[in-house]
Scaffold this active site. Structure first.
Site: not given
Length: 393
Positions: A71-72, A137-140, A142, A168
């Site tokens: 779906l768009d 952000g990414h895992d590192i 957080y 994550d």
């Protein structure tokens, strides 16, 4: 066999790892999960190597047992379709930055007005409130911001980039599943749904466990290699003569005595109980010297018969052949098509009543769009019109 969560129907708007791992667990346990995907902006996991027959192994695993509708969401017709689906799929899992779904007309309040029983789970890096709520952000990140990384590593080399995505998965995925199921139980009592706000940073902070409790209650700040369990004691990894590693966790006296006798140094056992950093440093060096005298296979033979909390560090290929993991069935064969299957990590939760057999690997984008629309009562002409508008694919 339907599985314990067969009564749940979930619309999954998430991508990458946190949300998809959460919905994987739910789907494995019997929930019906319908992924809502963009026809023009692919989930990056779909292109993540390695690939098997052109399909990302990670995507095939993370999205098994789930259906896909393309779906768009920038098209009003697609938004209306989601609103129709919410009357039936009364759990929403989303992973956009705060406010994105609301701008699309699909925020909690808008969908709650359609279905008051709706459970709406939002997994984000920093949560729905606070000055960082819209920050990327990414895992590192957080793990760094929550303080977890501050005492995970070596003083001489610094924090470790972990091989697994702790924030994550342990933060977003597992807490997301817990929050979702808790809301389901409350809905069974109250008849009402609610918005569940999962911040991967908040959840990472909760992983401090004992060290966090020690700081908050006693003011003891953990640092790298100054705790019993983070390299500040003999509880650590040791390298064999041929460069392989062993984990030594012989904290209790009876285990420490067995361990020290096994390495030919029974006199070291008393040092294991000493809280003095200098004693622990001396003990670690003595253990290192002994481990360096034999090869990995020799030490495996020594410790195989002992119940002393000492185990070899295995590669994934070796772990798969370990009798304990083989006995537990940590892998499963998942159908690719009528004639072929793929080996994947199995659902780790065991039920005495069992779980349904895996149905298929992760599906192609929009693989089930037509079937979903037909179930909603759309005719072939209406479906063709929606496809022509670009709202669905």
């Amino acid at each position: 066999m339907n599985g314990p969560l067969a009564s749940l129907k979930i619309l999954d708007f998430s991508t990458l790892l946190p949300g998809p791992f959460a919905s994987l667990l739910l789907a494995d346990m019997g929930a019906e999960v319908l992924r809502v995907e963009s026809p023009t902006r692919a989930d990056l996991v779909r292109v993540l190597p390695p690939h098997v027959d052109g399909v990302s192994a990670s995507h095939a695993y993370l999205n098994r047992n789930k259906r896909s509708i393309a779906l768009d969401l920038k098209k009003p017709q697609a938004v209306e379709l989601v609103k129709q689906l919410v009357s039936e799929y009364d759990i929403v899992l989303e992973q956009f930055r705060p406010g994105v779904m609301a701008k699309l007309g699909l925020g909690y309040e808008a969908l709650k007005a359609i279905n008051p029983k709706l459970i709406y789970v939002s997994i984000t890096g920093y949560g729905q409130t606070g000055p960082f709520k819209a920050r990327a952000g990414h895992d590192i990140n957080y793990l760094a911001l929550s303080g977890v990384a501050s005492y995970t590593g070596r003083q001489e080399s610094g924090p470790l980039p972990l091989g697994v995505q702790l924030a994550d998965i342990a933060g977003g995925s597992l807490h997301g599943v817990m929050g979702l199921l808790a809301a389901v139980i409350q809905r069974q009592v109250s008849g009402e749904g609610q918005h569940v706000d999962i911040s991967m940073t908040d959840c990472s902070f909760s992983l401090h466990g004992m060290s966090g409790a020690g700081f908050l209650a006693a003011g003891v700040e953990p640092d790298m290699q100054n705790q019993v369990l983070n390299g500040g004691s003999f509880y650590d990894y040791y390298r064999s003569r041929d460069g392989r590693w062993f984990s030594v966790g012989s904290l209790e006296p009876q285990f420490m005595q067995q361990f020290c006798e096994a390495i030919g140094k029974p006199e070291l056992a008393r040092m294991g109980l000493s809280p003095k950093p200098e004693d622990q440093a001396s003990l670690k060096r003595a253990i290192e010297i002994e481990f360096e005298k034999r090869d990995f296979a020799d030490w495996c033979e020594v410790f195989a018969a002992l119940d002393a909390c000492v185990e070899p560090m295995l590669k994934i290929s070796e772990a798969l052949e370990h009798p304990q993991l083989k006995a537990r069935g940590v892998t499963v064969q998942v159908p690719v098509d009528a004639e072929h299957s793929q080996t994947q990590i199995a659902c780790p939760i065991k039920f005495s009543a069992g779980l349904p057999q895996p149905r298929h690997i992760g599906a192609a984008v929009g693989a089930h769009t037509v079937a979903v629309l037909q179930a909603l009562g759309y005719s072939e002409a209406q479906i063709s019109e929606l496809k022509a508008s670009g709202a669905v694919a």
